[in-house]
Design a protein around this motif. Structure first.
Motif, PDB file in Angstrom:
ATOM      1  N   LEU A 152       2.782  -6.182  -6.213  1.00  0.00           N
ATOM      2  CA  LEU A 152       1.067  -6.352  -6.058  1.00  0.00           C
ATOM      3  C   LEU A 152       0.238  -7.539  -6.020  1.00  0.00           C
ATOM      4  N   LEU A 153       0.885  -7.870  -6.651  1.00  0.00           N
ATOM      5  CA  LEU A 153       0.508 -10.117  -6.752  1.00  0.00           C
ATOM      6  C   LEU A 153       1.512 -11.085  -5.688  1.00  0.00           C
ATOM      7  N   ASP A 154       2.609 -10.509  -4.822  1.00  0.00           N
ATOM      8  CA  ASP A 154       2.849 -11.847  -3.589  1.00  0.00           C
ATOM      9  C   ASP A 154       1.698 -10.720  -2.543  1.00  0.00           C
ATOM     10  N   ALA A 155       1.654 -10.081  -2.276  1.00  0.00           N
ATOM     11  CA  ALA A 155       0.893  -9.759  -1.410  1.00  0.00           C
ATOM     12  C   ALA A 155      -1.019  -9.816  -2.153  1.00  0.00           C
ATOM     13  N   VAL A 156      -1.137 -10.075  -2.645  1.00  0.00           N
ATOM     14  CA  VAL A 156      -3.166 -10.835  -3.036  1.00  0.00           C
ATOM     15  C   VAL A 156      -2.615 -12.520  -2.419  1.00  0.00           C
ATOM     16  N   GLU A 157      -1.772 -12.943  -3.025  1.00  0.00           N
ATOM     17  CA  GLU A 157      -1.021 -14.450  -2.828  1.00  0.00           C
ATOM     18  C   GLU A 157      -1.044 -14.494  -0.771  1.00  0.00           C
ATOM     19  N   ARG A 158      -0.147 -13.703  -0.461  1.00  0.00           N
ATOM     20  CA  ARG A 158       0.056 -14.066   1.110  1.00  0.00           C
ATOM     21  C   ARG A 158      -1.737 -13.847   1.821  1.00  0.00           C
ATOM     22  N   VAL A 159      -2.562 -12.288   1.020  1.00  0.00           N
ATOM     23  CA  VAL A 159      -3.841 -13.062   2.123  1.00  0.00           C
ATOM     24  C   VAL A 159      -5.647 -14.028   1.244  1.00  0.00           C
ATOM     25  N   SER A 160      -4.202 -14.640  -0.065  1.00  0.00           N
ATOM     26  CA  SER A 160      -5.311 -16.026  -0.263  1.00  0.00           C
ATOM     27  C   SER A 160      -5.525 -16.720   0.628  1.00  0.00           C
ATOM     28  N   VAL A 161      -4.258 -17.191   0.931  1.00  0.00           N
ATOM     29  CA  VAL A 161      -4.106 -18.597   1.813  1.00  0.00           C
ATOM     30  C   VAL A 161      -4.830 -18.342   3.150  1.00  0.00           C
ATOM     31  N   ARG A 162      -5.457 -16.806   3.393  1.00  0.00           N
ATOM     32  CA  ARG A 162      -5.960 -16.938   4.846  1.00  0.00           C
ATOM     33  C   ARG A 162      -7.336 -16.937   4.322  1.00  0.00           C
ATOM     34  N   LEU A 163      -7.980 -16.794   3.079  1.00  0.00           N
ATOM     35  CA  LEU A 163      -9.513 -16.850   2.587  1.00  0.00           C
ATOM     36  C   LEU A 163      -9.901 -18.873   2.212  1.00  0.00           C
ATOM     37  N   PRO A 164     -11.296 -18.660   2.874  1.00  0.00           N
ATOM     38  CA  PRO A 164     -11.740 -20.484   2.650  1.00  0.00           C
ATOM     39  C   PRO A 164     -11.710 -20.021   0.509  1.00  0.00           C
ATOM     40  N   GLU A 165     -11.689 -21.723   0.657  1.00  0.00           N
ATOM     41  CA  GLU A 165     -11.352 -21.748  -0.517  1.00  0.00           C
ATOM     42  C   GLU A 165     -12.993 -21.630  -1.445  1.00  0.00           C
ATOM     43  N   ALA A 166     -13.754 -22.119  -0.895  1.00  0.00           N
ATOM     44  CA  ALA A 166     -15.077 -21.358  -1.249  1.00  0.00           C
ATOM     45  C   ALA A 166     -15.352 -20.646  -1.719  1.00  0.00           C
ATOM     46  N   ALA A 167     -14.905 -19.269  -1.200  1.00  0.00           N
ATOM     47  CA  ALA A 167     -14.863 -18.199  -0.881  1.00  0.00           C
ATOM     48  C   ALA A 167     -14.477 -17.324  -2.261  1.00  0.00           C
ATOM     49  N   VAL A 168     -12.852 -18.160  -2.758  1.00  0.00           N
ATOM     50  CA  VAL A 168     -12.144 -17.027  -3.775  1.00  0.00           C
ATOM     51  C   VAL A 168     -12.438 -16.088  -4.541  1.00  0.00           C
ATOM     52  N   LYS A 169     -13.344 -17.268  -4.878  1.00  0.00           N
ATOM     53  CA  LYS A 169     -13.716 -16.379  -6.546  1.00  0.00           C
ATOM     54  C   LYS A 169     -14.833 -15.515  -6.497  1.00  0.00           C
ATOM     55  N   TRP A 170     -16.243 -16.550  -5.095  1.00  0.00           N
ATOM     56  CA  TRP A 170     -16.634 -14.562  -5.515  1.00  0.00           C
ATOM     57  C   TRP A 170     -16.029 -13.253  -4.318  1.00  0.00           C
ATOM     58  N   PHE A 171     -15.220 -13.593  -3.341  1.00  0.00           N
ATOM     59  CA  PHE A 171     -14.235 -12.814  -2.457  1.00  0.00           C
ATOM     60  C   PHE A 171     -13.257 -11.986  -2.957  1.00  0.00           C
ATOM     61  N   GLN A 172     -12.526 -12.898  -3.978  1.00  0.00           N
ATOM     62  CA  GLN A 172     -10.983 -12.607  -4.522  1.00  0.00           C
ATOM     63  C   GLN A 172     -10.925 -10.605  -5.056  1.00  0.00           C
ATOM     64  N   LYS A 173     -11.941 -10.789  -5.939  1.00  0.00           N
ATOM     65  CA  LYS A 173     -11.797  -9.836  -7.089  1.00  0.00           C
ATOM     66  C   LYS A 173     -12.374  -8.057  -6.684  1.00  0.00           C
ATOM     67  N   PRO A 174     -13.922  -8.864  -5.397  1.00  0.00           N
ATOM     68  CA  PRO A 174     -13.810  -6.837  -4.710  1.00  0.00           C
ATOM     69  C   PRO A 174     -13.050  -6.673  -4.018  1.00  0.00           C
ATOM     70  N   LEU A 175     -12.138  -7.984  -3.169  1.00  0.00           N
ATOM     71  CA  LEU A 175     -11.228  -7.286  -2.695  1.00  0.00           C
ATOM     72  C   LEU A 175     -10.071  -6.872  -3.072  1.00  0.00           C
ATOM     73  N   VAL A 176      -9.988  -7.125  -4.069  1.00  0.00           N
ATOM     74  CA  VAL A 176      -8.588  -6.753  -4.634  1.00  0.00           C
ATOM     75  C   VAL A 176      -8.459  -5.158  -5.706  1.00  0.00           C
ATOM     76  N   THR A 177     -10.021  -5.109  -5.855  1.00  0.00           N
ATOM     77  CA  THR A 177     -10.129  -3.981  -6.684  1.00  0.00           C
ATOM     78  C   THR A 177     -10.399  -3.043  -5.696  1.00  0.00           C
ATOM     79  N   ALA A 178     -11.437  -3.209  -4.413  1.00  0.00           N
ATOM     80  CA  ALA A 178     -10.915  -2.027  -3.419  1.00  0.00           C
ATOM     81  C   ALA A 178      -9.903  -1.948  -2.872  1.00  0.00           C
ATOM     82  N   ALA A 179      -8.871  -2.743  -2.546  1.00  0.00           N
ATOM     83  CA  ALA A 179      -7.212  -2.865  -2.595  1.00  0.00           C
ATOM     84  C   ALA A 179      -6.574  -1.827  -3.421  1.00  0.00           C
ATOM     85  N   ALA A 180      -6.814  -1.405  -4.635  1.00  0.00           N
ATOM     86  CA  ALA A 180      -6.464  -1.126  -5.809  1.00  0.00           C
ATOM     87  C   ALA A 180      -6.686   0.143  -6.013  1.00  0.00           C
TER      88      ALA A 180
END
Length: 202
Positions: free
Chosen positions: A141-169
């Motif tokens: 699961l960690l590896d999967a998040v890392e693979r999609v994280s590189v596609r996120l704009p750096e400025a969007a990581v803090k506000w988008f990554q948590k809800p993205l992963v929470t929804a997928a989980a």
């Protein structure tokens, strides 16, 4: 250290030597060792200290190896020490192996010149909630998040990554294939929105 060593002088000295090695690695990375000594060592002891001096010493050695890998990979340890490590320690209270897994995963990332601190900070809680107590699933699961994280704009990581992963989980309930599919589904829309969108690109 006295508590973890059980009052055994030889174990106490061995723990002290290992801790000095960790502090030396921190100093070499330009990080004030006192911040780790006062804050993180005690939280790590809360996770593995009850298992005895050997388990805690092994944990400190894993931390030292990670710091060395970060230095060699050109990765600053500041984000990991500030946010990543505390997040990992919180999720490891009931499952101590999670902290071992996070340190090992971060070490692999650092050796390839990548920093996974933001993933630990924003995604580890959701991942821990669906890993079913299985280290292999946790890593996947960690590896999967890392693979999609590189596609996120750096400025969007803090506000988008948590809800993205929470929804997928929540959608996948820890099934790795379903988790990856949910991440890709959302990211396909994000990729689409970014095309020619100055706000998303920024």
């Amino acid at each position: 250290l006295l508590k973890v060593s059980g009052g055994e002088p030889s174990e106490f000295r061995r723990l002290c030597r290992t801790l000095v090695e960790v502090m030396t690695a921190l100093a070499a990375a330009g990080v004030d060792p006192r911040s780790v000594l006062y804050r993180h060592v005690s939280s790590m002891a809360d996770v593995r200290g009850a298992e005895g001096a050997e388990a805690f010493r092994d944990l400190l050695e894993r931390l030292r190896s990670l710091l060395v890998a970060m230095a060699e990979g050109g990765v600053s340890p500041r984000a990991f020490l500030g946010e990543g490590l505390p997040a990992a320690a919180r999720e490891a209270h009931d499952q101590p192996w999670r902290l071992d897994a996070c340190l090992a995963w971060m070490t692999r990332m650092a050796r390839s010149g990548r920093d996974g601190s933001a993933i630990l900070e924003h995604a580890i809680g959701a991942i821990a909630g669906v890993d079913r107590g299985e280290p292999a699933r946790f890593d996947a699961l960690l590896d999967a998040v890392e693979r999609v994280s590189v596609r996120l704009p750096e400025a969007a990581v803090k506000w988008f990554q948590k809800p993205l992963v929470t929804a997928a989980a929540e959608i996948s309930r820890g099934d790795v294939t379903a988790f990856v599919g949910a991440l890709d589904l959302v990211m396909a829309r994000v990729d689409l929105e970014q095309e020619g969108d100055d706000l998303m690109e920024s």
